[in-house]
Every structure is written in C-alpha cells, then in structure tokens.
Design a protein around this motif. Structure first.
Motif, PDB file in Angstrom:
ATOM      1  N   PRO A 117      11.330  85.494 -19.320  1.00 17.21           N
ATOM      2  CA  PRO A 117      11.881  85.049 -20.599  1.00 17.21           C
ATOM      3  C   PRO A 117      10.762  84.529 -21.498  1.00 17.21           C
ATOM      4  N   THR A 118      10.939  84.714 -22.794  1.00 15.62           N
ATOM      5  CA  THR A 118       9.998  84.104 -23.725  1.00 15.62           C
ATOM      6  C   THR A 118      10.255  82.601 -23.741  1.00 15.62           C
ATOM      7  N   ARG A 119       9.348  81.873 -24.341  1.00 16.63           N
ATOM      8  CA  ARG A 119       9.522  80.426 -24.454  1.00 16.63           C
ATOM      9  C   ARG A 119      10.855  80.105 -25.135  1.00 16.63           C
ATOM     10  N   GLU A 120      11.173  80.836 -26.181  1.00 13.22           N
ATOM     11  CA  GLU A 120      12.403  80.593 -26.942  1.00 13.22           C
ATOM     12  C   GLU A 120      13.662  80.959 -26.153  1.00 13.22           C
ATOM     13  N   GLU A 121      13.532  81.855 -25.184  1.00 13.06           N
ATOM     14  CA  GLU A 121      14.685  82.275 -24.377  1.00 13.06           C
ATOM     15  C   GLU A 121      14.970  81.332 -23.214  1.00 13.06           C
ATOM     16  N   ARG A 158       8.687  73.659 -24.704  1.00 12.47           N
ATOM     17  CA  ARG A 158      10.132  73.864 -24.889  1.00 12.47           C
ATOM     18  C   ARG A 158      10.940  72.619 -24.528  1.00 12.47           C
ATOM     19  N   PHE A 159      10.559  71.954 -23.413  1.00 14.23           N
ATOM     20  CA  PHE A 159      11.276  70.782 -22.917  1.00 14.23           C
ATOM     21  C   PHE A 159      10.258  69.676 -22.596  1.00 14.23           C
ATOM     22  N   PRO A 160       9.757  68.979 -23.611  1.00 10.42           N
ATOM     23  CA  PRO A 160       8.694  67.986 -23.405  1.00 10.42           C
ATOM     24  C   PRO A 160       9.055  66.935 -22.347  1.00 10.42           C
ATOM     25  N   GLY A 161       8.147  66.764 -21.396  1.00 12.02           N
ATOM     26  CA  GLY A 161       8.301  65.743 -20.370  1.00 12.02           C
ATOM     27  C   GLY A 161       9.147  66.137 -19.178  1.00 12.02           C
ATOM     28  N   LEU A 162       9.822  67.279 -19.244  1.00 11.80           N
ATOM     29  CA  LEU A 162      10.721  67.668 -18.155  1.00 11.80           C
ATOM     30  C   LEU A 162       9.979  67.860 -16.835  1.00 11.80           C
TER      31      LEU A 162
END
Length: 107
Positions: free
Chosen positions: A7-11, A88-92
């Motif tokens: 998947p792309t970052r956006e996907e 995409r999900f900072p800190g996750l």
C-alpha cells in the motif's frame, strides 16, 4: 523481476496496521526489524510457527504497510516502513515498541 504489492502511505489504514501489530508473532517481526540495521530475509527470523504460517504473517504485515518486501535473488528481504508509518500515524510505532519493551521487561 517479481514485484510484491504494497500500500502507498496514503492507502495505509490505522485499523489494518493495528490489527497486524496486535498479533505477537507479527509484532516480534516488526520489533526485530526496528532494532536491526538493514534488511532481513524471512528465513533469518526464528518464529514459533510453521513456514506457511510465517508466510501468512509476513504477508499480513506487508499488506498493512508495516513492512516492505523485495526479492533479492531467491530470498525475500524485509524492511520496516518506519518513515511511512511515522508520517501517516505519528508516534504509533514508538508507542507499540515501548509497550512491547514493557511487556518483555526491557524497561
């Protein structure tokens, strides 16, 4: 050369990433890739599952966008997609890895 779908970052979707990392086997793969330098072949992971089940776990991580897999000869090399996931999900990932360290007693 055979290419694998990623998947792309956006996907990337949060529920899919979290589901992939919820499994302890898959989380251990992601943690090892986070702690290591460079790519690692699937065969270098000592997982407590059969080869076919390990293949399923690697595919789940790839399809969620947690890892990138690329063929290198006959081996499939794995890389953690930390930059993409952090964007995409900072800190996750940092939270997941910190929690894993606590669970293992590393903190």
């Amino acid at each position: 050369m055979r290419l694998l779908e990623h998947p792309t970052r956006e996907e990337m979707r949060l529920d899919t990433v979290l589901a992939a990392l919820a499994d302890p086997v898959r989380r251990s793969v992601a943690c090892r890739l986070n702690d290591a330098f460079g790519d690692h072949a699937c065969a270098t992971f000592e997982l407590p599952v059969s080869k076919s089940t390990a293949t399923y776990h690697f595919r789940t991580l790839r399809e969620a966008g947690v890892i990138r897999q690329e063929y290198e000869g006959t081996k499939i090399m794995n890389t953690l997609r930390k930059d993409d996931l952090d964007a995409r999900f900072p800190g996750l990932l940092d939270a997941v890895f910190a929690a894993q360290d606590i669970e293992r007693g590393d903190s």
